[in-house]
Design an enzyme around this catalytic site. Structure first.
Site, PDB file in Angstrom:
ATOM      1  N   ARG A 272       0.902  -0.986  -0.173  1.00 16.71           N
ATOM      2  CA  ARG A 272      -0.127  -0.071   0.093  1.00 16.71           C
ATOM      3  C   ARG A 272       0.816   1.165   0.040  1.00 16.71           C
ATOM      4  NH1 ARG A 272      -1.559   2.092   4.514  1.00 16.71           N
ATOM      5  NH2 ARG A 272      -2.157   0.001   5.660  1.00 16.71           N
TER       6      ARG A 272
ATOM      7  N   TYR B 234     -15.932  16.329 -17.445  1.00 14.67           N
ATOM      8  CA  TYR B 234     -16.529  14.917 -17.585  1.00 14.67           C
ATOM      9  C   TYR B 234     -17.382  14.694 -16.585  1.00 14.67           C
ATOM     10  CZ  TYR B 234     -15.532  10.033 -16.855  1.00 14.67           C
ATOM     11  OH  TYR B 234     -15.581   8.577 -16.931  1.00 14.67           O
TER      12      TYR B 234
ATOM     13  N   ASP C 214      -6.970  18.119 -16.285  1.00 11.55           N
ATOM     14  CA  ASP C 214      -7.421  16.895 -16.474  1.00 11.55           C
ATOM     15  C   ASP C 214      -6.741  16.779 -18.085  1.00 11.55           C
ATOM     16  OD1 ASP C 214      -8.669  14.687 -17.585  1.00 11.55           O
ATOM     17  OD2 ASP C 214     -10.378  14.703 -16.457  1.00 11.55           O
TER      18      ASP C 214
ATOM     19  N   LYS D 197      -7.412   5.639 -20.143  1.00 18.84           N
ATOM     20  CA  LYS D 197      -7.648   6.002 -21.824  1.00 18.84           C
ATOM     21  C   LYS D 197      -6.277   5.765 -22.595  1.00 18.84           C
ATOM     22  CE  LYS D 197     -11.728   7.197 -20.022  1.00 18.84           C
ATOM     23  NZ  LYS D 197     -11.975   8.241 -19.516  1.00 18.84           N
TER      24      LYS D 197
HETATM   25  C1  LIG Z   1     -12.602   8.639 -18.135  1.00 22.05           C
HETATM   26  C2  LIG Z   1     -12.097  10.135 -17.509  1.00 22.05           C
HETATM   27  C3  LIG Z   1     -11.915  10.302 -16.302  1.00 22.05           C
HETATM   28  C4  LIG Z   1     -12.176   9.318 -15.402  1.00 22.05           C
HETATM   29  O1  LIG Z   1     -11.349   8.087 -15.377  1.00 22.05           O
HETATM   30  P1  LIG Z   1     -11.851   6.700 -14.936  1.00 22.05           P
HETATM   31  O2  LIG Z   1     -10.400   5.879 -15.181  1.00 22.05           O
HETATM   32  O3  LIG Z   1     -12.750   6.145 -15.713  1.00 22.05           O
HETATM   33  O4  LIG Z   1     -11.848   6.818 -13.536  1.00 22.05           O
HETATM   34  C5  LIG Z   1     -11.565  11.608 -15.946  1.00 22.05           C
HETATM   35  N1  LIG Z   1     -11.517  12.614 -16.876  1.00 22.05           N
HETATM   36  C6  LIG Z   1     -11.628  12.391 -18.299  1.00 22.05           C
HETATM   37  C7  LIG Z   1     -11.570  13.425 -19.190  1.00 22.05           C
HETATM   38  C8  LIG Z   1     -11.959  10.918 -18.594  1.00 22.05           C
HETATM   39  O5  LIG Z   1     -12.281  10.922 -20.081  1.00 22.05           O
END
Ligand SMILES: *Cc1c(COP(=O)(O)O)cnc(C)c1O
Length: 405
Positions: free
Chosen positions: A64, A116, A190, A215
């Protein structure tokens, strides 16, 4: 465990700056500390690490707090993000959760108005349960932030491009406003849509950049991960404290998959982006309203170009008719109907019915999110096949000005 032993540092060490071009750096993982000269970083699938003695603790004690596979992927990501410190957690939302724990009750967040969906949900939760208010602003107008900046501001949360409307935020200008007026506030970007290959917010003035590693970074839709990069080592240390305290660090196997996936980021993105540009041109030539920062018709084409090295591989377009959009989405064979993006396979979706359905209809309308909007996330298939498949779906849906047989 760490209550008894001194807490394991397990820190991603401060990195040497990038020396080669991005595509070279991203595939070159430093594994020089491996005792057997393993070419690929091994998976340390272990929860605990034995110690030399009752009082002598080694670098790692408990996964952890730290695990060598996780440390390797963190060091590698810090290098490609231009971060002092990178940290990996179990999802993109987990990354935002860790970041928002820097905010105390009574402090405020300023965020965009085309966020998002999951980000919106977490911010609403914070407002209800933690007395942390979020002001939503139109981040395409940098000045719109000025009335909300105050000594209560702790985080300014930006996305660029936004998704699915592909609106662009001027990260350098907003960062400058925030840093001049609110020394206590952090600018957080982000950067999931762009990946560090195309855009590096820390170089543009942001303090923290984070990604859904689910992603483009991993690229194959076979794991979930979140990645946080901090420009300042002390902010990185605060974030690490939260991760250790709450236990959301990424496990060894997923850390390994992320490290494996990210090596091909540049080649994947080059291919996906080139195909997306072709598809954007094709749809625009047919007369659809296409949202894509690689098109000269995009109102913020120049701004996006000034911050990034490419438009990415996600576009959205309007057909003018929800029924037609549904028939297009269902008529494709190669494009999978799926939420998410960043995968090697191409995906198609209707955001208002899928990824953004959790946003109430009246708020979708307020944000002018068209119900007929179709989002395309372009993969690495042959672009001719992608275009042919799209064309036959447009044809069946009755969306082509002159239908082909
Ligand atoms: C998918 C996504 C998230 C969240 O990520 P997860 O891995 O699904 O928790 C946050 N911001 C954007 C722009 C995303 O496309």
């Amino acid at each position: 465990m760490t209550d008894i032993l001194p807490s394991s540092p397990a820190a991603s060490v401060v990195n040497a700056p990038r020396r080669y071009r991005f595509a070279t750096e991203v595939v070159t993982v430093d594994n020089s500390d491996d005792p057997h000269n393993a070419a690929s970083v091994p998976i340390y699938q272990t929860a605990t690490f034995k110690q030399k003695g009752a009082t002598a603790s080694g670098e790692y004690d408990y996964s952890r707090s730290g695990n060598p596979t996780r440390t390797h992927v963190e060091n590698h990501l810090a290098k490609i993000m231009g971060a002092e410190r990178a940290l990996v957690v179990t999802s993109g939302m987990g990354a935002l959760d860790v970041i928002t724990r820097l905010v105390r009750s009574g402090e405020e967040i300023i965020a965009g108005d085309d966020l998002y969906g999951g980000t919106n949900r977490l911010l609403s939760f914070l407002a209800k349960s933690q007395n942390v208010k979020t002001h939503h602003i139109d981040t395409t107008q940098s000045d719109s932030i000025l009335p909300f900046l105050s000594d209560k501001t702790r985080l300014v949360l930006l996305e660029s491009p936004t998704n699915p409307l592909i609106k662009i935020t001027d990260i350098p200008t907003i960062s400058k406003y925030v840093h001049e007026r609110c020394p206590n506030a952090l600018v957080v970007v982000d950067n999931t849509m762009m990946s560090p290959y195309l855009q590096r917010p820390l170089e543009l003035g942001a303090d923290i950049s984070y990604h859904s590693g689910t992603k483009y970074l991993s690229g194959h839709h076979d794991l979930m991960a979140g990645v946080i990069g901090a420009k300042d080592a002390s902010v990185g240390e605060e974030l690490y404290y939260v991760i250790n305290a709450t236990g959301c660090g990424l496990g060894p196997f997923d850390s390994w998959l992320l490290l494996r996936g990210v090596k091909t980021l540049a080649v994947r993105m080059d291919k996906q982006q080139a195909s997306c540009i072709r598809i954007a041109d094709y749809l625009e030539a047919l007369g659809f309203k296409v949202h894509f920062p690689g098109l000269l018709s995009h109102p913020q084409y120049e701004l996006h170009k000034s911050m990034s090295s490419g438009p990415g591989a996600v576009l959205s377009f309007e057909t003018g008719d929800t029924g037609i959009s549904e028939r297009i989405v269902e008529g494709t064979k190669l494009w999978s109907i799926s939420v998410s993006f960043g995968c090697v396979n191409s995906l198609i979706s209707m955001p208002c019915r899928m990824s953004h359905a959790s946003i109430p209809a009246h708020i979708r309308a307020e944000r002018s999110l068209p119900e007929d909007l179709i989002r395309l996330c372009v993969g690495i298939e042959d672009v001719e096949d992608l275009l042919e498949d799209l064309e036959q779906a447009l044809n069946i849906a009755g969306a082509l000005p002159t239908p082909t047989k």
